[in-house]
Enzyme design. Structure first.
Site, short mmCIF file in Angstrom:
data_model
loop_
_atom_site.label_atom_id
_atom_site.label_comp_id
_atom_site.label_asym_id
_atom_site.label_seq_id
_atom_site.Cartn_x
_atom_site.Cartn_y
_atom_site.Cartn_z
N ASP A 119 0.81 -1.23 0.00
CA ASP A 119 0.00 0.00 0.00
C ASP A 119 0.84 1.27 0.00
OD1 ASP A 119 -2.26 -1.69 0.23
OD2 ASP A 119 -1.94 -1.79 2.39
N GLU A 120 2.00 1.22 -0.62
CA GLU A 120 2.89 2.39 -0.62
C GLU A 120 2.51 3.40 -1.70
OE1 GLU A 120 3.97 -0.71 -1.08
OE2 GLU A 120 5.32 -1.28 0.54
N LYS A 158 2.23 2.24 -4.98
CA LYS A 158 2.96 1.77 -6.16
C LYS A 158 2.16 1.96 -7.44
CE LYS A 158 3.25 -2.33 -4.41
NZ LYS A 158 2.80 -2.12 -3.04
N GLY A 159 0.83 1.77 -7.34
CA GLY A 159 0.00 1.84 -8.53
C GLY A 159 0.15 3.18 -9.23
N GLY A 215 -4.19 -4.40 -4.48
CA GLY A 215 -5.17 -3.42 -4.94
C GLY A 215 -4.44 -2.13 -5.25
N HIS A 216 -4.47 -1.74 -6.50
CA HIS A 216 -3.81 -0.50 -6.89
C HIS A 216 -4.86 0.49 -7.32
CE1 HIS A 216 0.19 -2.72 -7.94
NE2 HIS A 216 0.00 -2.56 -6.66
N THR A 266 -6.12 -11.56 3.17
CA THR A 266 -7.18 -10.92 2.39
C THR A 266 -8.30 -11.92 2.06
OG1 THR A 266 -6.06 -11.44 0.34
CG2 THR A 266 -5.54 -9.31 1.33
N GLN A 304 2.07 -5.98 -3.07
CA GLN A 304 2.42 -6.12 -1.66
C GLN A 304 3.72 -5.34 -1.37
OE1 GLN A 304 1.46 -9.34 -3.31
NE2 GLN A 304 -0.54 -8.57 -2.81
N ARG A 336 -6.29 0.62 7.69
CA ARG A 336 -4.87 0.28 7.81
C ARG A 336 -4.32 0.82 9.13
NH1 ARG A 336 -4.01 2.41 1.76
NH2 ARG A 336 -4.88 0.61 0.70
N ASP A 355 2.20 14.92 1.20
CA ASP A 355 1.18 15.91 1.53
C ASP A 355 0.43 15.57 2.81
OD1 ASP A 355 0.39 13.79 -0.35
OD2 ASP A 355 -1.63 14.54 0.01
N VAL A 404 2.61 14.07 -4.05
CA VAL A 404 1.89 14.91 -3.09
C VAL A 404 0.37 14.83 -3.31
CG1 VAL A 404 3.77 16.54 -2.65
CG2 VAL A 404 2.27 16.91 -4.61
P1 IMP Z 1 -2.60 -12.80 1.91
O1 IMP Z 1 -1.67 -12.24 0.89
O2 IMP Z 1 -4.06 -12.60 1.55
O3 IMP Z 1 -2.29 -14.24 2.25
O4 IMP Z 1 -2.40 -11.99 3.28
C1 IMP Z 1 -1.21 -12.09 4.05
C2 IMP Z 1 -0.84 -10.75 4.67
O5 IMP Z 1 -0.45 -9.87 3.63
C3 IMP Z 1 -1.97 -10.06 5.42
O6 IMP Z 1 -1.43 -9.33 6.50
C4 IMP Z 1 -2.53 -9.09 4.38
O7 IMP Z 1 -3.17 -7.97 4.97
C5 IMP Z 1 -1.24 -8.68 3.69
N1 IMP Z 1 -1.46 -8.23 2.31
C6 IMP Z 1 -1.69 -8.99 1.22
N2 IMP Z 1 -1.81 -8.23 0.12
C7 IMP Z 1 -1.63 -6.96 0.52
C8 IMP Z 1 -1.61 -5.71 -0.18
O8 IMP Z 1 -1.76 -5.63 -1.40
N3 IMP Z 1 -1.39 -4.61 0.59
C9 IMP Z 1 -1.18 -4.68 1.93
N4 IMP Z 1 -1.19 -5.82 2.61
C10 IMP Z 1 -1.40 -6.95 1.91
#
Ligand code: IMP
Length: 426
Positions: free
Chosen positions: A16-17, A19-20, A43-44, A131, A226, A307, A335, A416
Site C-alpha cells: 500500500d505504498e 505503487k499503482g 489493490g492498486h 485478504t 504487496q 490500515r 502531503d 503529493v
Molecule cells: P494474503 O496475501 O491474503 O495471504 O495476506 C497475508 C498478509 O499480507 C496479510 O497481512 C494481508 O493484509 C497482507 N497483504 C496482502 N496483500 C496486501 C496488499 O496488497 N497490501 C497490503 N497488505 C497486503
C-alpha cells in the site's frame, strides 16, 4: 524517470505504498509492464482525471492502450477474478488486446479461498489477517506440487488429472481438519469451463514473450505488489504473504535473469502502514495514527479494512534497501504530513538497551523493540499543488534529505496527491 531498459518498482514497506500511481507514471516510458508475484490480494488505485481505477491483477499499464501487459508465472491467478476485472475495464472502454497471461502461473480455485477462511478461523486470535482471496492455499498447493497451472486448464484430460490428484489430498484436509464438505471434481470442471473458454486466447508462454521483447530492446517495467516486509523469506514471517514481492521475486516470477535487471526502485510512503496482524514498531495507535489514516485515506482497496498507521521507520527502509539492492527511492503521500507540529522519524531501535540499525530476524523480539525517534519540525503548507522540489517548504525538503541520507539511496520521485500531475522528480 529512468533511462534503463528494465526497471523493477516494488514496495519497500508492508504494501500500500502507492505503487499503482507510480507505475502508472513510469508505464508511460515502458513498452511492457509485468506483474510477477501475488494475485488479487493486491489493490492498486489509480486516478486519471476524474476517473478512479482499482486494479487487482492487471498491471497499471493497461491504462495505456499501446503497452503490453503481462501476468507472469510467479503469480497465482483466479480466472473468475481476472475476468471480472477485464470486464469492468472493458466496460470503461479499455482494450484487453495487449494482455498476456502466463501459461505457468498457478490457478486460484474457489476451494483455495475457502481454505484461506477456514484456516484463519481455526487460528482465531493468532490469525494472519489475510485478504481471504486464497493466496496462501494456492501457493501451498504449488509448493507441494499438487497445484493447477493456467496451461493445465486448456486440456480437459490434464485438468481432470490435476484436479483428481490435488483434490484427493485437499478433500481429506477439508473434511478431517476443518469438518467441511468435500469438493467435487466434476463440479470444479464445470465451474472452470466457461471461464477457460474466455481466458484461453490470453494464456501464453510469457517467458518466451518477455525474452523476445527484451531482445527487441523494449523497455520493461516490473510492477511489484504487496511489499518487501510481506515477503515470504525476508518479511515479518509468519505475518507475511505467501509469495516474493521483493526484488528476488522478479526473476523467479518472470523468467528474466538477474543480469537483465537494470534498476530497482523502492516505493515508500512518507509514513508507514500495515494491514492485518503482525509486529509494527512505529505504530501510532492514537490520535496521530487516526490523523494519518483519515488524511491518507488509509483503507484497503481490496478489503476495505482500516490500515494501521505509524511514523516512518528507517531501520525497515534500510533493510528494504539492502535486501532488494535498491537503486532509487520514491516517497509518496508527503502531503499527508502537512499540519503536523513535529514528525517522528524512527532512526534506530533499542532492544534490551542495545542499539539496532536494522530489524532483528526473530519476530518475537519485535514486540520489545523500542523505536527511537528524531523529532523533525513539521510544516503547515498544503503540498497538493506543489509541482517542483524547489517549491516544497524547507522543513519538507529537510525531511526528505534526512531519509535519503540515512538510507543511503537517492530519492528520485516524490508524490503529493493521487493525480498523475501530483508528482515530481528530485
Ligand atoms: P494474503 O496475501 O491474503 O495471504 O495476506 C497475508 C498478509 O499480507 C496479510 O497481512 C494481508 O493484509 C497482507 N497483504 C496482502 N496483500 C496486501 C496488499 O496488497 N497490501 C497490503 N497488505 C497486503
Amino acid at each position: 524517470m529512468t533511462q534503463h531498459q528494465t526497471t523493477v518498482l516494488l514496495g519497500a514497506q508492508w504494501g500500500d505504498e502507492g505503487k499503482g500511481r507510480v507505475t502508472d507514471l513510469m508505464a508511460e516510458e515502458a513498452d511492457v509492464i509485468v506483474r510477477f508475484s501475488g494475485g488479487h490480494n493486491a489493490g492498486h488505485s489509480i486516478h486519471v482525471g476524474l476517473e478512479k481505477f482499482a486494479l487487482h491483477l492487471i498491471p497499471s499499464g493497461i491504462l495505456h492502450p499501446e503497452k503490453r501487459n503481462v501476468l507472469a508465472s510467479g503469480m497465482v491467478i483466479s480466472p473468475e477474478a481476472l475476468l471480472k476485472e477485464m470486464d469492468a475495464l472493458e466496460a470503461r472502454g479499455l482494450s484487453m488486446g495487449r494482455l498476456y497471461v502466463s501459461a505457468r502461473a498457478h490457478v486460484i480455485m474457489p476451494y483455495h479461498a475457502l481454505l484461506d477462511r477456514l484456516e484463519e478461523e481455526r487460528q482465531g486470535a493468532e490469525q494472519i489477517g489475510t485478504t481471504l482471496k486464497g493466496i496462501g492455499p494456492a501457493y501451498t498447493d504449488k509448493v507441494a506440487r499438487r497445484g493447477l497451472r493456467m496451461i493445465d486448464m486448456l486440456y480437459e484430460d490434464v485438468l481432470k488429472k490435476r484436479l483428481d490428484g490435488g483434490l484427493a489430498y485437499t478433500n481429506k484436509i477439508l473434511q478431517g481438519v476443518y469438518g467441511a464438505p468435500p469438493v467435487d471434481v466434476d463440479e470444479m470442471i464445470a465451474y472452470l469451463q466457461p471461464l477457460v473458454r474466455r481466458l484461453a486466447p490470453y494464456i501464453t508462454d510469457t517467458e518466451a514473450l518477455l525474452h523476445a521483447r527484451y531482445r527487441a530492446g523494449d523497455r520493461i517495467l516490473f510492477e511489484g505488489a504487496q511489499g518487501t516486509l510481506l515477503d515470504l523469506d525476508v518479511g515479518t514471517y509468519p505475518f507475511v504473504t505467501s509469495s516474493y514481492p521483493s526484488a528476488g521475486g522478479v526473476c523467479l516470477g518472470s523468467g528474466l535473469g538477474p543480469s537483465q535487471i537494470d534498476a530497482v526502485i523502492g516505493v515508500a510512503k512518507a509514513y508507514i502502514t500495515r494491514v492485518g496482524g503482525g509486529p509494527f514498531p512505529t505504530e501510532q495507535d492514537n490520535a496521530i495514527g487516526e490523523r494519518l489514516r483519515s488524511l491518507g485515506h488509509e483503507y484497503g482497496v481490496t478489503t476495505g479494512r482500516a490500515r494501521r498507521c505509524g511514523w516512518m521507520d528507517l531501520p525497515l527502509l534500510r533493510f528494504a534497501a539492502q535486501v532488494n539492492g535498491l537503486t532509487g527511492l520514491v516517497i509518496t503521500k508527503l502531503d499527508v504530513l502537512s499540519g503536523m507540529q513535529t514528525i517522528g522519524l524512527c532512526t534506530h531501535y533499542l532492544l534490551d538497551g542495545e542499539r539496532l540499525e536494522l530489524p532483528p530476524p526473530c519476530i518475537e523480539q519485535w514486540d520489545r523493540l523500542e523505536p527511537v525517534y528524531e523529532e523533525i519540525p513539521g510544516w503547515e503548507e498544503d503540498l497538493s499543488a506543489v509541482r517542483r522540489f524547489a517549491d516544497l517548504p524547507e522543513a519538507a525538503k529537510d525531511y526528505l534529505h534526512r531519509i535519503e541520507q540515512s538510507v543511503g539511496i537517492p530519492i528520485s520521485l516524490v508524490s503529493v496527491g493521487p493525480e498523475r500531475a501530483q508528482a515530481f522528480r528530485l
